[in-house]
Design an enzyme around this catalytic site. Structure first.
Site, short mmCIF file in Angstrom:
data_model
loop_
_atom_site.label_atom_id
_atom_site.label_comp_id
_atom_site.label_asym_id
_atom_site.label_seq_id
_atom_site.Cartn_x
_atom_site.Cartn_y
_atom_site.Cartn_z
CG ASP A 14 -7.81 9.80 -6.62
OD1 ASP A 14 -7.22 10.53 -5.81
OD2 ASP A 14 -8.60 10.22 -7.50
CG ASP A 39 -1.79 1.14 1.41
OD1 ASP A 39 -1.71 2.09 0.61
OD2 ASP A 39 -2.61 1.11 2.34
CB ILE A 40 1.37 3.90 -2.56
CG1 ILE A 40 2.59 4.71 -3.00
CG2 ILE A 40 0.10 4.75 -2.56
CD1 ILE A 40 2.57 5.11 -4.47
N GLY A 47 -9.69 3.20 -6.02
CA GLY A 47 -8.32 2.74 -6.21
C GLY A 47 -7.33 3.48 -5.34
CB SER A 64 -3.13 4.39 -16.78
OG SER A 64 -3.37 5.77 -16.96
CB THR A 65 -2.32 -0.70 -14.59
OG1 THR A 65 -2.07 -0.62 -13.18
CG2 THR A 65 -1.12 -0.20 -15.35
N GLY A 66 -5.52 0.40 -13.45
CA GLY A 66 -6.71 -0.06 -12.74
C GLY A 66 -7.96 0.33 -13.51
CB VAL A 67 -10.49 2.96 -12.75
CG1 VAL A 67 -11.68 3.61 -13.44
CG2 VAL A 67 -10.88 2.50 -11.35
CE1 TYR A 68 -9.87 7.06 -15.30
CE2 TYR A 68 -7.74 8.15 -15.47
CZ TYR A 68 -9.08 8.19 -15.15
OH TYR A 68 -9.65 9.36 -14.70
N1 AR6 Z 1 -1.36 1.49 -3.07
C1 AR6 Z 1 -0.73 1.26 -4.24
N2 AR6 Z 1 -1.37 0.94 -5.38
C2 AR6 Z 1 -2.72 0.81 -5.33
C3 AR6 Z 1 -3.46 1.04 -4.14
C4 AR6 Z 1 -2.72 1.38 -2.97
N3 AR6 Z 1 -3.31 1.62 -1.79
N4 AR6 Z 1 -4.77 0.83 -4.42
C5 AR6 Z 1 -4.86 0.49 -5.72
N5 AR6 Z 1 -3.63 0.47 -6.28
P1 AR6 Z 1 -6.37 2.93 -10.15
P2 AR6 Z 1 -6.07 4.41 -12.68
C6 AR6 Z 1 -3.21 0.16 -7.66
O1 AR6 Z 1 -7.67 2.38 -10.57
O2 AR6 Z 1 -6.19 3.15 -13.45
C7 AR6 Z 1 -9.70 6.57 -9.64
O3 AR6 Z 1 -11.07 6.48 -9.41
C8 AR6 Z 1 -4.12 -0.70 -8.53
O4 AR6 Z 1 -3.91 -2.09 -8.24
O5 AR6 Z 1 -6.22 3.43 -8.76
O6 AR6 Z 1 -5.00 5.39 -13.03
C9 AR6 Z 1 -9.26 7.99 -10.03
O7 AR6 Z 1 -10.05 8.97 -9.38
C10 AR6 Z 1 -3.63 -0.35 -9.93
O8 AR6 Z 1 -2.53 -1.18 -10.30
O9 AR6 Z 1 -5.92 4.18 -11.10
C11 AR6 Z 1 -9.44 8.00 -11.50
O10 AR6 Z 1 -10.78 8.29 -11.86
C12 AR6 Z 1 -3.10 1.07 -9.78
O11 AR6 Z 1 -3.14 1.37 -8.37
C13 AR6 Z 1 -9.12 6.57 -11.91
O12 AR6 Z 1 -9.38 5.77 -10.77
C14 AR6 Z 1 -3.89 2.12 -10.52
O13 AR6 Z 1 -5.28 1.82 -10.42
C15 AR6 Z 1 -7.67 6.42 -12.28
O14 AR6 Z 1 -7.49 5.12 -12.79
#
Ligand code: AR6
Length: 181
Positions: free
Chosen positions: A42, A18-19, A40, A131-135
């Site tokens: 954020d 967890d970052i 995520g 970008s590798t989650g929701v995006y």
């Molecule tokens: N620590 C580190 N990495 C994490 C954590 C954490 N606590 N939680 C999730 N991740 P995402 P995106 C990883 O969806 O794709 C938001 O709603 C996760 O496993 O957080 O850039 C924003 O408001 C993945 O590998 O970000 C935007 O609307 C990575 O973080 C949108 O999502 C990125 O996943 C941005 O989407």
């Protein structure tokens, strides 16, 4: 926590976790253009840092409509209630098939975050897998862009002493592990 020091540059470390728990001078947030928080990483950063981070975001200038950080750019706030002094909010591209400049925009997100860190004299920074989650950016391609961009930056920079790739999911961790070992 699993850790690995990169073979290409000893200033790069790979971690799984967890970052918001890391002891560094800056963590990067994978934010949205409005900087209003979300799910995520954020969501995790805004929960850990508290309302102050949102308040600071809302004081940043608006570029157009409700956009405070256009895709590929980066802005900085404090860490609020977290011990980390800075949060660098960047916005990665939404994956739309790859023909909408997604790779260059992702590169810009990493590069501009590193530039912000340098401006503040930050010595240690941690990145999530932007970008590798929701995006929905393909994880292999995103990891290649992230590693290449950080390596290129470090070649010209002697301020940053530690850059952490903080992976949360096992798939990303394994991809980075192969790239860096
Ligand atoms: N620590 C580190 N990495 C994490 C954590 C954490 N606590 N939680 C999730 N991740 P995402 P995106 C990883 O969806 O794709 C938001 O709603 C996760 O496993 O957080 O850039 C924003 O408001 C993945 O590998 O970000 C935007 O609307 C990575 O973080 C949108 O999502 C990125 O996943 C941005 O989407």
């Amino acid at each position: 926590m699993n850790t690995l020091i990169a073979k290409q540059d000893q200033r790069i470390t790979l971690l799984k976790g967890d970052i918001t728990k890391l002891k560094v001078e800056a963590i990067v947030n994978a934010a949205k253009e409005q900087l209003t928080g979300g799910s995520g990483v954020d969501g995790a950063i805004h929960r850990a840092g508290g309302f102050q981070i949102l308040q600071e975001c809302m004081q940043l200038p608006i570029h157009y409509r409700d956009v405070r950080c256009p895709t590929g750019e980066a802005v900085i706030t404090t860490g609020g209630n977290m011990s980390v002094p800075y949060v660098i909010h960047t916005v990665g591209p939404v994956w739309q098939g790859g023909a909408s400049e997604e790779p260059i925009l992702l590169k810009n997100a990493y590069r501009n975050s590193l530039e912000k860190a340098k401006e503040k004299g930050v010595h240690s920074i941690a990145f999530p897998n932007i970008s590798t989650g929701v995006y929905a950016f393909p994880k292999h391609l995103a990891a290649n862009i992230a590693v290449e961009t950080v390596l290129a930056f470090l070649k010209e920079d002697d301020t940053l002493q530690q850059v952490i790739f903080c992976c949360f999911d096992e798939e990303n961790y394994q991809i980075y592990h192969r790239l860096l070992s």
